[in-house]
Design a protein around this motif. Structure first.
Motif, PDB file in Angstrom:
ATOM      1  N   LEU A  40      -3.202   0.347   4.482  1.00  0.00           N
ATOM      2  CA  LEU A  40      -4.189   1.356   4.101  1.00  0.00           C
ATOM      3  C   LEU A  40      -4.379   1.382   2.587  1.00  0.00           C
ATOM      4  O   LEU A  40      -5.525   1.461   2.095  1.00  0.00           O
ATOM      5  CB  LEU A  40      -3.769   2.726   4.616  1.00  0.00           C
ATOM      6  N   SER A  41      -3.302   1.301   1.846  1.00  0.00           N
ATOM      7  CA  SER A  41      -3.405   1.250   0.388  1.00  0.00           C
ATOM      8  C   SER A  41      -4.124  -0.022  -0.060  1.00  0.00           C
ATOM      9  O   SER A  41      -4.938  -0.006  -0.990  1.00  0.00           O
ATOM     10  CB  SER A  41      -2.006   1.310  -0.231  1.00  0.00           C
ATOM     11  N   PHE A  42      -3.840  -1.130   0.639  1.00  0.00           N
ATOM     12  CA  PHE A  42      -4.481  -2.408   0.328  1.00  0.00           C
ATOM     13  C   PHE A  42      -5.997  -2.294   0.459  1.00  0.00           C
ATOM     14  O   PHE A  42      -6.751  -2.685  -0.448  1.00  0.00           O
ATOM     15  CB  PHE A  42      -3.933  -3.495   1.255  1.00  0.00           C
ATOM     16  N   PHE A  43      -6.459  -1.759   1.578  1.00  0.00           N
ATOM     17  CA  PHE A  43      -7.909  -1.674   1.798  1.00  0.00           C
ATOM     18  C   PHE A  43      -8.562  -0.663   0.855  1.00  0.00           C
ATOM     19  O   PHE A  43      -9.690  -0.878   0.390  1.00  0.00           O
ATOM     20  CB  PHE A  43      -8.202  -1.317   3.257  1.00  0.00           C
ATOM     21  N   ALA A  44      -7.857   0.418   0.557  1.00  0.00           N
ATOM     22  CA  ALA A  44      -8.404   1.391  -0.392  1.00  0.00           C
ATOM     23  C   ALA A  44      -8.589   0.743  -1.762  1.00  0.00           C
ATOM     24  O   ALA A  44      -9.638   0.919  -2.419  1.00  0.00           O
ATOM     25  CB  ALA A  44      -7.479   2.605  -0.491  1.00  0.00           C
ATOM     26  N   ASN A  45      -7.608  -0.014  -2.203  1.00  0.00           N
ATOM     27  CA  ASN A  45      -7.706  -0.697  -3.503  1.00  0.00           C
ATOM     28  C   ASN A  45      -8.795  -1.758  -3.496  1.00  0.00           C
ATOM     29  O   ASN A  45      -9.502  -1.937  -4.500  1.00  0.00           O
ATOM     30  CB  ASN A  45      -6.362  -1.319  -3.869  1.00  0.00           C
ATOM     31  N   GLN A  46      -8.932  -2.475  -2.386  1.00  0.00           N
ATOM     32  CA  GLN A  46      -9.986  -3.482  -2.279  1.00  0.00           C
ATOM     33  C   GLN A  46     -11.363  -2.851  -2.468  1.00  0.00           C
ATOM     34  O   GLN A  46     -12.216  -3.378  -3.196  1.00  0.00           O
ATOM     35  CB  GLN A  46      -9.917  -4.183  -0.908  1.00  0.00           C
ATOM     36  N   LEU A  47     -11.565  -1.725  -1.805  1.00  0.00           N
ATOM     37  CA  LEU A  47     -12.850  -1.033  -1.937  1.00  0.00           C
ATOM     38  C   LEU A  47     -13.035  -0.470  -3.347  1.00  0.00           C
ATOM     39  O   LEU A  47     -14.120  -0.565  -3.936  1.00  0.00           O
ATOM     40  CB  LEU A  47     -12.934   0.109  -0.917  1.00  0.00           C
ATOM     41  N   ARG A  48     -11.959   0.084  -3.886  1.00  0.00           N
ATOM     42  CA  ARG A  48     -12.033   0.695  -5.215  1.00  0.00           C
ATOM     43  C   ARG A  48     -12.445  -0.339  -6.265  1.00  0.00           C
ATOM     44  O   ARG A  48     -13.219  -0.049  -7.180  1.00  0.00           O
ATOM     45  CB  ARG A  48     -10.689   1.331  -5.566  1.00  0.00           C
ATOM     46  N   HIS A  49     -11.940  -1.531  -6.140  1.00  0.00           N
ATOM     47  CA  HIS A  49     -12.254  -2.589  -7.111  1.00  0.00           C
ATOM     48  C   HIS A  49     -13.635  -3.211  -6.884  1.00  0.00           C
ATOM     49  O   HIS A  49     -14.101  -4.010  -7.686  1.00  0.00           O
ATOM     50  CB  HIS A  49     -11.189  -3.691  -7.058  1.00  0.00           C
ATOM     51  N   SER A  50     -14.269  -2.849  -5.770  1.00  0.00           N
ATOM     52  CA  SER A  50     -15.568  -3.449  -5.443  1.00  0.00           C
ATOM     53  C   SER A  50     -16.756  -2.565  -5.807  1.00  0.00           C
ATOM     54  O   SER A  50     -17.904  -2.981  -5.660  1.00  0.00           O
ATOM     55  CB  SER A  50     -15.626  -3.760  -3.931  1.00  0.00           C
TER      56      SER A  50
END
Length: 623
Positions: A326-336
């Motif tokens: 969940l943290s991984f996907f949140a960070n992926q979106l945040r950086h996009s």
């Protein structure tokens, strides 16, 4: 060639990984404190890392031969070299470049990512072994794995894109030496492959020039590739080996005999080492192996095993995706999305609200995660890092009866993977087997019979027995094998047929250890009887191993002529067998001692004058 091999050219997987680890952790001479250390290696991969998702060349060749013949196209003089034969039939079946591309696309599109490709992506993310992979594969399984783990590689799949590659940059760089299936100019016939290997006078934009550049300071780690002397990699490597290498080249071989087919210029170079599977061991009952339904003709070393060992020995951490998804996907979106609030006013997809929802879910999960789920995650995390001993230790701490059906299935699969990876003489092997069997029994109580998991359980019981036999505890091995046979012999699950034959075989070997010779003969007869009705047993040469067990027992009982007759029958069946498994080969080799003894006894003592030997009660022949 034998002389070079005797000088230590063939080494074990653990030796190679230890030396690779040392090379990656030692600063290169001349680097100053704080300087970036140049990576000593690059990976060179072949089809072995994408199998079984993508079929190997022999399977493609058979398909192309069938297609060509259906079209009335016959090659009058097929080339004896399998690489060129592959090329001939490929062109006969699909004469146009775009047809060949479409066929490759049909094989590759939607193919699942293999374990080996996941492991390689994992290594590229988390270690300083290298950031460069050169492959002759047309598929994009590795780039898919990297993308899934959150890293987009730089890709070069055409000579016109070689300038994209700079090995000294930190980016992960993937080079398709023969092109990729995305374009119809991929190189898959002999003429195209030879053409790709050429250097050109008027340009440096060639795969050959790029490989020369990479090989100048780095040594390849070759995995899943058997070698084709005319291709771009082998021709570039031959040029490079005219002088010494700064680091050793490690070529990981699927089989030991692969070395014999290597060119002399490669084998004789002092900096080239071949990493091979262990030698075939004699099996006289002193050493038993983890037989299963895929027991190969000879010992093998798969790409997955190689990469597992690297991850384990290098202590690689789990990828972020699996550690905290969940943290991984949140960070992926945040950086996009734009960080500046003013630039984010036109967020028509409301990505910020999506991120907030993911973070709320993460918070709720951390609050409500049960202790058992945490324990299971410890097992999973250890498996991701190829720390199979650690995974087994974590699993032993779990109270099996507290697990749900889904959790039991999850733990069974985890322990099955651990049993596969652990050596048969490792005490953790039997611990993993016990945990797996306990999980299976608990699952049967909760949900009834589980045919899809029966095989993993039967195989674990076989491996548990093998462990006890290897550590010289045949009494315990006997109980395990007898219990497993009683439990699974009458199963209607066809997948179990072969493993039950193996259990009977190992029971016979155990009885030889215990000097219960007549019972060993009875076990051998049981195998032969089963073979008459269940053809699945023939896969592992069960009739041959059964005859050898019977011959060994007869020889130990002093019935030398009878033993020789049985051994002769076993040898004839072995000669007629289309292939022999590792286990059957080992059994045949070990029987030579008893055969020689029997011949010596018959030559020294006339048969008529030979006194009958007393037979203990357990060995009396049945009425």
């Amino acid at each position: 060639m034998t002389s070079e091999i005797e000088k230590g050219k063939m080494i074990s997987l653990l030796e190679a990984v230890s030396e690779i680890k040392q090379a990656c952790s030692t600063p290169t001479l001349g680097t100053s404190k704080g300087d970036k250390v140049r990576s000593p290696f690059f990976f060179f991969t072949g089809s072995g890392i994408s199998y079984p998702s993508i079929p190997l060349a022999p399977e493609v060749l058979r398909h192309c031969e069938e297609v060509a013949q259906d079209l009335g196209r016959v090659i009058k003089q097929p080339n004896s070299d399998p690489n060129y034969a592959y090329s001939q039939w490929f062109k006969a079946a699909y004469p146009h470049r775009i047809q060949r591309q479409e066929y490759l696309r049909s094989l590759i599109t939607d193919a699942p990512i293999t374990h080996a490709n996941f492991r390689l992506a994992h290594l590229l993310l988390e270690t300083n072994v290298t950031n460069v992979v050169v492959t002759v594969n047309f598929d994009d399984l590795l780039s898919h794995a990297l993308t899934l783990f959150g890293k987009t590689p730089v890709i070069c799949d055409d000579p016109r894109t070689v300038e994209r590659i700079d090995p000294e940059k930190p980016d992960i760089q993937l080079i398709h030496a023969h092109g990729s299936y995305w374009f119809y100019d991929c190189r898959n016939t002999s003429e195209e492959i030879v053409d790709r290997a050429r250097s050109l006078e008027d340009t440096t934009l060639t795969m050959a020039a790029l490989l020369d550049k990479i090989l100048a300071y780095r040594a390849p780690l070759v995995i899943g590739y058997s070698g084709w002397e005319s291709d771009v990699f082998m021709t570039a490597l031959k040029r490079r080996l005219l002088t010494p290498l700064p680091f050793n080249l490690y070529w990981f071989c699927f089989r030991r005999d692969q070395v014999a087919d290597m060119p002399r210029w490669l084998v004789s170079h002092p900096d080239v080492y071949f990493v091979v599977p262990p030698m075939l061991k004699n099996n006289d009952g002193d050493d038993t192996s983890k037989q299963n339904d895929s027991d190969p003709v000879d010992p093998t070393l798969s790409a997955t095993e190689v990469l597992d060992a690297m991850i384990e020995q290098l202590g690689v951490a789990s990828p972020s995706l699996t550690k905290d998804p969940l943290s991984f996907f949140a960070n992926q979106l945040r950086h996009s999305i734009p960080a500046n609030e003013s630039e984010n006013r036109n967020d028509i997809y409301s990505f910020r609200s999506v991120i907030e929802r993911i973070e709320r879910a993460q918070h709720l999960e951390s609050e409500h995660r049960e202790n058992i789920e945490t324990q299971l995650e410890n097992v999973r995390d250890a498996l991701r890092r190829a720390q199979y001993d650690e995974a087994t230790e974590h699993a032993q701490q779990i109270i099996i009866d507290d697990l749900t059906e889904n959790q039991l299935r999850d733990l069974i699969k985890a322990m099955d993977s651990a049993v596969d990876a652990l050596p048969v003489n490792n005490s953790k092997t039997t611990q993993a087997c016990v945990t797996l069997i306990s999980c299976y029994d608990a699952l049967v109580k909760k949900a009834g019979n589980q045919p899809e998991l029966e095989y993993a359980t039967a195989r674990s019981l076989n491996n548990e027995g093998s462990y006890f036999l290897n550590v010289k505890q045949p009494d315990k091995a006997l109980l395990v094998y007898q219990g497993a046979i009683e439990r699974f012999e009458k199963s209607s699950n066809p997948k179990l047929h072969n493993i039950v034959g193996i259990l009977w075989n190992n029971l016979g070997v155990t009885l030889l250890h215990l000097k219960r010779f007549q019972e060993a003969i009875d076990a051998a007869h049981a195998i032969i009887t089963m073979n008459k009705t269940k053809s699945e047993y023939f896969y592992n040469n069960q009739p041959i191993t059964a005859l050898i067990i019977e011959g060994k027992a007869l020889a130990k009982m002093g019935l030398y002529q009878e033993a020789l007759d049985i051994f002769s029958k076993a040898n004839k069946e072995a000669e007629a067998a289309p292939s022999m498994t590792t286990y059957a080969k080992g059994m045949l080799e070990s029987s030579k001692t008893e055969q020689a003894l029997a011949r010596a006894q018959l030559l020294s003592v006339p048969i008529a004058a030979k006194p009958p030997l007393p037979i203990p009660p357990a060995a009396k022949p049945k009425e």
